[in-house]
Motif scaffolding. Structure first.
Motif, short mmCIF file in Angstrom:
data_model
loop_
_atom_site.label_atom_id
_atom_site.label_comp_id
_atom_site.label_asym_id
_atom_site.label_seq_id
_atom_site.Cartn_x
_atom_site.Cartn_y
_atom_site.Cartn_z
N ALA A 305 0.86 -1.09 0.03
CA ALA A 305 -0.19 -0.33 -0.10
C ALA A 305 0.63 1.24 -0.39
CB ALA A 305 -1.09 0.21 1.08
N SER A 306 2.42 0.93 0.45
CA SER A 306 2.78 2.38 0.22
C SER A 306 3.72 2.52 -0.56
CB SER A 306 4.29 1.70 1.33
OG SER A 306 3.43 1.50 2.41
N PRO A 307 3.55 3.96 -1.32
CA PRO A 307 4.08 5.16 -1.99
C PRO A 307 5.55 4.65 -1.94
CG PRO A 307 2.80 6.25 -0.74
CD PRO A 307 2.55 5.05 0.13
N VAL A 308 6.28 4.27 -3.04
CA VAL A 308 7.31 4.23 -3.07
C VAL A 308 8.50 5.16 -2.91
CG1 VAL A 308 9.51 3.44 -4.64
CG2 VAL A 308 7.72 1.93 -4.18
N PRO A 309 8.21 6.28 -4.52
CA PRO A 309 8.63 7.30 -4.48
C PRO A 309 8.88 8.71 -3.35
CG PRO A 309 7.49 7.38 -6.13
CD PRO A 309 6.82 7.05 -5.10
N GLY A 310 7.91 8.42 -2.02
CA GLY A 310 7.94 9.25 -1.00
C GLY A 310 9.24 8.97 0.48
N PHE A 311 8.65 7.34 0.50
CA PHE A 311 9.52 7.42 1.42
C PHE A 311 10.27 5.44 1.94
CE2 PHE A 311 5.43 9.14 2.26
CZ PHE A 311 5.95 10.44 3.59
N TYR A 312 10.88 5.81 0.32
CA TYR A 312 11.66 4.07 0.38
C TYR A 312 12.78 4.37 1.24
CZ TYR A 312 14.35 7.19 -2.20
OH TYR A 312 15.28 8.61 -2.91
N PRO A 313 13.46 2.82 1.75
CA PRO A 313 14.60 3.18 2.36
C PRO A 313 15.92 4.21 2.25
CG PRO A 313 14.25 1.32 1.51
CD PRO A 313 12.90 1.65 1.06
N TYR A 314 16.19 4.93 2.57
CA TYR A 314 17.15 6.24 2.28
C TYR A 314 18.32 5.79 2.58
CZ TYR A 314 18.26 11.21 1.02
OH TYR A 314 18.62 12.25 0.29
N ASP A 315 18.79 4.27 1.74
CA ASP A 315 19.92 3.93 1.74
C ASP A 315 20.22 3.44 -0.21
OD1 ASP A 315 22.22 2.29 1.91
OD2 ASP A 315 20.70 0.81 3.07
N GLY A 316 21.14 3.49 -0.49
CA GLY A 316 21.26 2.72 -2.07
C GLY A 316 21.80 1.78 -2.31
N ARG A 317 22.24 0.80 -0.96
CA ARG A 317 22.70 -0.07 -0.53
C ARG A 317 21.16 -1.38 -0.53
NH1 ARG A 317 26.64 -0.34 4.25
NH2 ARG A 317 24.70 0.46 4.54
N SER A 318 20.54 -0.86 -0.10
CA SER A 318 19.27 -1.06 0.43
C SER A 318 18.59 -1.62 -1.11
CB SER A 318 18.05 -0.84 1.31
OG SER A 318 18.82 -0.28 2.66
N TYR A 380 22.18 7.29 -1.79
CA TYR A 380 20.52 7.56 -1.11
C TYR A 380 19.83 6.68 -1.77
CZ TYR A 380 23.67 10.35 1.71
OH TYR A 380 24.34 10.79 3.32
N GLN A 381 19.81 6.46 -2.89
CA GLN A 381 18.55 5.99 -3.95
C GLN A 381 18.68 4.19 -3.16
OE1 GLN A 381 16.00 7.42 -5.58
NE2 GLN A 381 15.48 4.56 -5.34
N CYS A 382 18.09 3.69 -2.75
CA CYS A 382 17.44 2.20 -2.92
C CYS A 382 17.68 1.44 -4.06
CB CYS A 382 16.71 1.21 -2.05
SG CYS A 382 14.61 1.99 -2.92
N ARG A 383 17.32 0.17 -4.80
CA ARG A 383 17.10 -0.41 -5.31
C ARG A 383 15.81 -0.31 -5.20
NH1 ARG A 383 19.97 -5.75 -8.27
NH2 ARG A 383 19.51 -6.00 -9.48
N VAL A 384 14.57 -0.58 -6.15
CA VAL A 384 13.44 -0.76 -6.66
C VAL A 384 13.38 -1.83 -7.38
CG1 VAL A 384 10.90 0.33 -7.00
CG2 VAL A 384 12.36 1.88 -5.75
#
Length: 392
Positions: A305-318, A380-384
């Protein structure tokens, strides 16, 4: 040059963690200023040791400071500190009122319409969802959900750009622990684990039902990890204990000595101290997810249910596993679909996908604890992962 600055964020755990890059940016821009944060008293452990702050104000929204009269008393307390800049990063009536009537020389940030009359400059928050369109006769609730399009950290930092004219330095999420809380975490860790243990953290609770991956899926992952020789640490608050117990009851290795249950037993600060010693965090979209990021711990998370752009984990490795359902993201706290289709967004994020990316991260970092991993400022951009039905 501002000398006395107040930042306001009275929101929940994750929201408060996503405010921390603003504090570092302000400290770098105004090194001589007195910097104060106003937060919910329940989450004081998250910020009270922040190295960029000179002071904290805490509001007991559900207790001592509850109610209109108590709010005005609190506002008088804020006014007595004579702030010359107030930055409001929480767009609700309470936070907007505190900012509007703070008596500060300059007031900027997010605001409800009525209170915005007292702000020098207001901005929209592009990370939060908007509702567009109304039901028949304009009397039913809005029914078109439009998720935010910018991460919350980026939105907050943009407030600094547009209202203060500075280019903020983004240091990522931060959380510092007091020596006492770090010692508590160290002692607890030594009671449960050896120096050779590689530990995977699990958080299966979430504030919304629609953010919860099925407990049976977590059970399957837990069994797989134990079979590979990892130790497990279950976290979460007291409200999560029932679902954690339900999850464990479905495990094949439910009696294993590799299982360690910290659910409802540790404070947020001790939780953070334990997470920094773990190797991976399998978690829902939740406050602890953001604490894990602040502790430099790679995260695997599932967004339904969560929107990805606003609240993804702020970590490029995640890694974020995005539901393949067309209704994602609905932003609903309870799934309206019935029968087998209920919670389809989370049901259709397969266990195999979570295990595939978890094992890849464990192999990449060789199961090292978070505190031994290098910091990666700016990444900080996690892998989606855009999942497709039947992909795994």
């Amino acid at each position: 040059m501002y000398q006395n600055i107040l930042v306001i964020n009275l929101m929940q755990i994750g929201d408060l963690m996503l405010t921390t890059p603003v504090l570092g940016a302000l400290r770098k821009a105004y090194p001589q200023a007195r910097l104060t944060l106003l937060a919910d008293t329940r989450w004081r452990e998250l910020v009270e040791c922040n190295p960029h702050l000179d002071a904290c104000l805490f509001m007991d929204k559900k207790g001592e400071d509850k109610g209109f009269a108590k709010l005005w008393k609190f506002i008088r307390k804020v006014r007595s500190q004579h702030f010359d800049l107030v930055i409001n990063l929480h767009r609700n009536e309470r936070a907007s009122a505190v900012a509007a009537f703070s008596g500060a020389k300059r007031i900027v940030g997010y605001s409800k319409p009525l209170f915005s009359l007292f702000f020098d400059q207001t901005m929209q928050n592009p990370s939060v969802a908007h509702h567009i369109g109304w039901g028949p006769g304009g009397i039913l609730p809005p029914h078109r959900y439009v998720p935010g399009w910018e991460h919350q950290v980026h939105a907050h930092l943009n407030v600094l750009r547009q209202t203060l004219g500075i280019e903020p330095d983004d240091g990522g999420l931060e959380m510092a622990l007091s020596p006492e809380n770090q010692q508590k975490a160290d002692v607890l860790w030594q009671e449960h684990f050896t120096a050779e243990d590689k530990v995977i953290a699990l958080n299966i609770g979430a504030s919304w039902e629609t953010k919860r991956w099925p407990d049976s899926y977590f059970a399957q992952c837990a069994d797989k990890f134990i079979g590979q020789g990892y130790k497990l640490a279950f976290f979460g608050g007291p409200m999560d204990l029932d679902i954690v117990n339900k999850c464990i009851s479905q495990m094949q290795h439910k009696e294993s000595e590799a299982l360690h249950i910290f659910t409802g037993k540790v404070s947020l600060a001790v939780l953070a101290g334990l997470l920094r010693k773990c190797s991976l965090f399998l978690t829902t979209d939740s406050g602890p997810m953001h604490i894990g990021v602040a502790m430099n711990l790679p995260v695997i998370t599932m967004f339904g249910a969560s929107p990805v752009p606003g609240f993804y984990p702020y970590d490029g490795r995640s890694v974020l596993l995005k539901s393949p359902e067309s209704c994602h993201p609905c932003g609903s706290h309870k799934c309206p679909r019935k029968g087998e289709e209920n919670m389809a967004c989370m049901k259709n994020i397969p266990v195999a996908a979570a295990l595939y990316y978890a094992e890849a991260l464990l192999e990449k970092f060789q199961g090292q604890p978070a505190y031994k991993l290098p910091f990666h400022k700016g990444d900080y951009q996690c892998r989606v992962i855009e999942l497709s039905k039947g992909e795994f």
